[in-house]
Design a protein around this motif. Sequence first.
Motif, PDB file in Angstrom:
ATOM      1  N   ARG A 117      -6.204   7.978  -0.581  1.00 50.31           N
ATOM      2  CA  ARG A 117      -4.922   7.333  -0.286  1.00 50.31           C
ATOM      3  C   ARG A 117      -4.517   7.632   1.152  1.00 50.31           C
ATOM      4  O   ARG A 117      -5.152   8.436   1.846  1.00 50.31           O
ATOM      5  N   LEU A 154      -1.500  -1.678  -4.176  1.00 53.43           N
ATOM      6  CA  LEU A 154      -2.328  -0.490  -4.333  1.00 53.43           C
ATOM      7  C   LEU A 154      -1.450   0.748  -4.361  1.00 53.43           C
ATOM      8  O   LEU A 154      -0.608   0.952  -3.478  1.00 53.43           O
ATOM      9  N   VAL A 197       0.865  -1.188   0.000  1.00 50.37           N
ATOM     10  CA  VAL A 197       0.000   0.000   0.000  1.00 50.37           C
ATOM     11  C   VAL A 197       0.895   1.230   0.000  1.00 50.37           C
ATOM     12  O   VAL A 197       1.505   1.577   1.014  1.00 50.37           O
ATOM     13  N   HIS A 239      -9.712  -1.625   2.354  1.00 50.37           N
ATOM     14  CA  HIS A 239      -9.968  -2.321   1.087  1.00 50.37           C
ATOM     15  C   HIS A 239      -9.200  -3.640   1.037  1.00 50.37           C
ATOM     16  O   HIS A 239      -9.750  -4.673   0.633  1.00 50.37           O
ATOM     17  N   SER A 262      -4.944   4.218  -7.080  1.00 47.69           N
ATOM     18  CA  SER A 262      -5.717   2.989  -7.287  1.00 47.69           C
ATOM     19  C   SER A 262      -7.149   3.109  -6.774  1.00 47.69           C
ATOM     20  O   SER A 262      -8.055   2.455  -7.290  1.00 47.69           O
ATOM     21  N   PRO A 265      -7.310   2.479   1.645  1.00 44.36           N
ATOM     22  CA  PRO A 265      -6.535   1.392   1.021  1.00 44.36           C
ATOM     23  C   PRO A 265      -6.346   0.184   1.938  1.00 44.36           C
ATOM     24  O   PRO A 265      -6.339  -0.957   1.475  1.00 44.36           O
TER      25      PRO A 265
END
Length: 221
Positions: A151, A143, A118, A160, A147, A157
């Motif tokens: 962020r 990611l 990430v 997710h 993406s 992220p």
Amino acid sequence: MHPLLDDIRLVAFDLDGTLVDSVPDLAAAVDAALVDLDLPPPGEAKVRDWVGNGSRVLMERALAEALGEPPSASRLEAAHERFLARYGQAPCVRTRLYPGAREALDGLASSGRRLVLVTNKPEAFILPILRAVGIEQCFALCLGGDSLPRRKPDPLPLTHAADRFDVAPSRCLMVGDSRHDIAAGKAAGFRTLAVPYGYNHGEPVAASRPDAIVESLAELV
């Protein structure tokens, strides 16, 4: 294994400043982009304190330094496009893995834990760098800063990634080098671990109060 890894099933890693030292290549691209625009290049030392919030913010900081004032939106857009072009030409010439990174990734992967990446770096640059340093096979998901709609330091992220692999946040760990990594991890309900050698805008990452700090990622395994 490090005691913070007890019951952890998913480990999210930041990239720049955590797994790899990418500043030499980032700085070369920033310098080249500003020279393209007839502006003075800032040099590697300044760029080292500016990275961590994505490429657009990086160029905003570089332009503000060169101009002596915040850049206009149009000027920032032009500079960002030049940076992306320059960085895309050579994203991994002098970028190197930090000592201990490979040992940590290999050890965690062999333990059966799911590893994800990430980063706030644009997604297009992730795979070329992972391939160049030989760790592209380590991650089940990568990611970038573009993406998803938000962020780091936003937790999106991380939540997710946890949802993607059906792992409860309490059994996930965020590993990073900056306050943004730690803030995102805490907001997502992850445990947090920091390394002190990366890019945190000149501030000690301990001030962000991660759950643990290791001098080398090799200490994880």
